[in-house]
Scaffold this motif. Structure first.
Motif, PDB file in Angstrom:
ATOM      1  N   ASN A   1       6.856  -4.770 -12.286  1.00 28.78           N
ATOM      2  CA  ASN A   1       5.868  -5.710 -11.761  1.00 28.78           C
ATOM      3  C   ASN A   1       5.994  -7.100 -12.374  1.00 28.78           C
ATOM      4  N   GLY A   2       6.710  -7.176 -13.494  1.00 25.03           N
ATOM      5  CA  GLY A   2       6.779  -8.438 -14.217  1.00 25.03           C
ATOM      6  C   GLY A   2       8.168  -9.044 -14.268  1.00 25.03           C
ATOM      7  N   GLU A   3       8.794  -8.958 -15.444  1.00 22.56           N
ATOM      8  CA  GLU A   3      10.039  -9.674 -15.700  1.00 22.56           C
ATOM      9  C   GLU A   3      11.188  -9.293 -14.771  1.00 22.56           C
ATOM     10  N   LEU A   4      11.225  -8.050 -14.309  1.00 24.93           N
ATOM     11  CA  LEU A   4      12.354  -7.598 -13.492  1.00 24.93           C
ATOM     12  C   LEU A   4      12.041  -7.573 -11.997  1.00 24.93           C
ATOM     13  N   CYS A   5      10.877  -8.032 -11.627  1.00 22.29           N
ATOM     14  CA  CYS A   5      10.452  -7.933 -10.233  1.00 22.29           C
ATOM     15  C   CYS A   5      11.422  -8.666  -9.297  1.00 22.29           C
TER      16      CYS A   5
ATOM     17  N   HIS B   1      21.098  -7.814  -2.085  1.00 24.11           N
ATOM     18  CA  HIS B   1      22.547  -7.819  -2.235  1.00 24.11           C
ATOM     19  C   HIS B   1      23.188  -6.499  -1.812  1.00 24.11           C
ATOM     20  N   LEU B   2      22.408  -5.420  -1.836  1.00 24.67           N
ATOM     21  CA  LEU B   2      22.930  -4.133  -1.364  1.00 24.67           C
ATOM     22  C   LEU B   2      22.784  -3.985   0.157  1.00 24.67           C
ATOM     23  N   GLY B   3      22.229  -4.994   0.793  1.00 24.32           N
ATOM     24  CA  GLY B   3      22.035  -4.928   2.239  1.00 24.32           C
ATOM     25  C   GLY B   3      20.830  -4.116   2.655  1.00 24.32           C
ATOM     26  N   LEU B   4      19.936  -3.838   1.703  1.00 20.77           N
ATOM     27  CA  LEU B   4      18.726  -3.060   1.991  1.00 20.77           C
ATOM     28  C   LEU B   4      17.598  -4.046   2.315  1.00 20.77           C
ATOM     29  N   TYR B   5      17.738  -4.698   3.451  1.00 16.89           N
ATOM     30  CA  TYR B   5      16.859  -5.830   3.772  1.00 16.89           C
ATOM     31  C   TYR B   5      15.410  -5.405   4.007  1.00 16.89           C
ATOM     32  N   THR B   6      15.217  -4.284   4.685  1.00 13.83           N
ATOM     33  CA  THR B   6      13.858  -3.810   4.927  1.00 13.83           C
ATOM     34  C   THR B   6      13.158  -3.492   3.612  1.00 13.83           C
ATOM     35  N   GLN B   7      13.881  -2.835   2.706  1.00 15.75           N
ATOM     36  CA  GLN B   7      13.304  -2.502   1.398  1.00 15.75           C
ATOM     37  C   GLN B   7      13.016  -3.750   0.580  1.00 15.75           C
ATOM     38  N   ALA B   8      13.885  -4.756   0.693  1.00 17.88           N
ATOM     39  CA  ALA B   8      13.661  -6.014  -0.028  1.00 17.88           C
ATOM     40  C   ALA B   8      12.375  -6.684   0.440  1.00 17.88           C
ATOM     41  N   VAL B   9      12.186  -6.718   1.756  1.00 21.83           N
ATOM     42  CA  VAL B   9      10.987  -7.333   2.315  1.00 21.83           C
ATOM     43  C   VAL B   9       9.743  -6.559   1.897  1.00 21.83           C
ATOM     44  N   LYS B  10       9.820  -5.240   1.932  1.00 22.42           N
ATOM     45  CA  LYS B  10       8.684  -4.417   1.512  1.00 22.42           C
ATOM     46  C   LYS B  10       8.365  -4.632   0.037  1.00 22.42           C
ATOM     47  N   TRP B  11       9.408  -4.761  -0.779  1.00 17.86           N
ATOM     48  CA  TRP B  11       9.210  -4.982  -2.211  1.00 17.86           C
ATOM     49  C   TRP B  11       8.466  -6.304  -2.452  1.00 17.86           C
ATOM     50  N   VAL B  12       8.924  -7.335  -1.774  1.00 19.91           N
ATOM     51  CA  VAL B  12       8.278  -8.643  -1.947  1.00 19.91           C
ATOM     52  C   VAL B  12       6.850  -8.608  -1.418  1.00 19.91           C
ATOM     53  N   ASP B  13       6.637  -7.924  -0.313  1.00 28.58           N
ATOM     54  CA  ASP B  13       5.280  -7.811   0.236  1.00 28.58           C
ATOM     55  C   ASP B  13       4.355  -7.079  -0.735  1.00 28.58           C
ATOM     56  N   ARG B  14       4.908  -6.148  -1.454  1.00 29.94           N
ATOM     57  CA  ARG B  14       4.110  -5.373  -2.414  1.00 29.94           C
ATOM     58  C   ARG B  14       3.729  -6.206  -3.644  1.00 29.94           C
ATOM     59  N   HIS B  15       4.648  -7.080  -4.065  1.00 32.84           N
ATOM     60  CA  HIS B  15       4.461  -7.760  -5.345  1.00 32.84           C
ATOM     61  C   HIS B  15       4.068  -9.235  -5.249  1.00 32.84           C
ATOM     62  N   TYR B  16       4.597  -9.948  -4.267  1.00 37.08           N
ATOM     63  CA  TYR B  16       4.356 -11.394  -4.257  1.00 37.08           C
ATOM     64  C   TYR B  16       2.881 -11.775  -4.162  1.00 37.08           C
ATOM     65  N   PRO B  17       2.099 -11.127  -3.318  1.00 42.33           N
ATOM     66  CA  PRO B  17       0.678 -11.510  -3.254  1.00 42.33           C
ATOM     67  C   PRO B  17      -0.054 -11.344  -4.583  1.00 42.33           C
ATOM     68  N   GLN B  18       0.474 -10.488  -5.463  1.00 41.59           N
ATOM     69  CA  GLN B  18      -0.173 -10.265  -6.760  1.00 41.59           C
ATOM     70  C   GLN B  18       0.356 -11.202  -7.849  1.00 41.59           C
ATOM     71  N   ASN B  19       1.689 -11.349  -7.937  1.00 39.29           N
ATOM     72  CA  ASN B  19       2.228 -12.118  -9.069  1.00 39.29           C
ATOM     73  C   ASN B  19       2.690 -13.530  -8.715  1.00 39.29           C
ATOM     74  N   ARG B  20       2.875 -13.826  -7.427  1.00 34.64           N
ATOM     75  CA  ARG B  20       3.263 -15.161  -6.977  1.00 34.64           C
ATOM     76  C   ARG B  20       4.504 -15.689  -7.706  1.00 34.64           C
ATOM     77  N   GLN B  21       5.458 -14.795  -7.958  1.00 33.49           N
ATOM     78  CA  GLN B  21       6.711 -15.227  -8.573  1.00 33.49           C
ATOM     79  C   GLN B  21       7.576 -15.916  -7.524  1.00 33.49           C
ATOM     80  N   GLU B  22       7.802 -17.190  -7.722  1.00 37.64           N
ATOM     81  CA  GLU B  22       8.560 -17.974  -6.751  1.00 37.64           C
ATOM     82  C   GLU B  22       9.955 -17.397  -6.506  1.00 37.64           C
TER      83      GLU B  22
END
Length: 207
Positions: free
Chosen positions: A103-107, A116-137
């Motif tokens: 949730n923090g330094e490695l998010c 980079h692995l081409g897992l685009y759907t998972q990447a988007v889901k990951w950002v959707d899960r975390h960005y609204p909370q931590n706002r890491q640019e």
């Protein structure tokens, strides 16, 4: 043997260091100084799992400060992330990484790895899960790159999803810029102009 191992590590003579560490381990494997040298050896060799093991031992014995432990652990988890070369490997890696680091330094690093692995759907889901909370640019770059490589329908869904993040923080200049760039890539000229002008009005110094 410990003196010889220390000297060999300083010279980067790793075969000699390994030989001395092995000899010392056969005499007393629990010496704190030995474990420290083993940690140093593991770090120099990029052996993340061994570094995590030795760090844990030193923490339990009170021989490593919290700061030092955190530095070694973060390095090791970043190393494991770098070595993951498919979805299965990444999943196994994430099981090892504590949730606080995910949730923090490695998010952002995890989002980058998905992308980079081409897992685009998972990447988007990951950002959707975390960005609204931590706002890491740093999360916005892998998000944007992933969205642009998805199909038309999923792209529009992702843009609408990111637009919803603005509700909690409408003055998020970085997010506004990201949305502007995505809208522009989809030739949504009106939306692109609105997002980008709003971003510039809040922070005109963004690159």
């Amino acid at each position: 043997y410990l003196l010889l191992a220390d000297s060999a590590l300083s010279r980067r003579d790793y075969p000699a260091a390994e030989q001395s560490l092995t000899a010392a381990t056969q005499i007393n494997p629990n010496l704190t100084r030995l474990v420290r040298l083993q940690l140093r050896y593991a770090f120099d060799h990029g052996n993340a799992l061994d570094a995590l093991d030795k760090t844990e031992k030193l923490v339990k014995s009170g021989a490593l400060s919290d700061y030092e432990a955190q530095q070694y652990q973060e390095w090791a988890y970043r190393r494991l992330l770098a070595l993951a070369n498919d979805q299965r490997g990444l999943k196994a890696c994430l099981k090892r990484i504590p949730e606080t680091l995910q949730n923090g330094e490695l998010c952002a690093a995890i989002a980058d790895k998905y992308q980079h692995l081409g897992l685009y759907t998972q990447a988007v889901k990951w950002v959707d899960r975390h960005y609204p909370q931590n706002r890491q640019e740093e999360l916005l770059e892998p998000f944007s790159q992933s969205v642009q490589l998805m199909d038309e329908k999923d792209q529009r869904k992702a843009i609408d999803m990111a637009d919803a993040w603005l509700k909690d923080k409408p003055d998020d200049a970085s997010l506004l810029r990201c949305l502007g760039q995505l809208a522009y890539s989809k030739e949504l000229w009106g939306k692109a102009q609105g997002y980008l002008e709003a971003s510039i009005a809040i922070n005109p110094t963004l690159p």
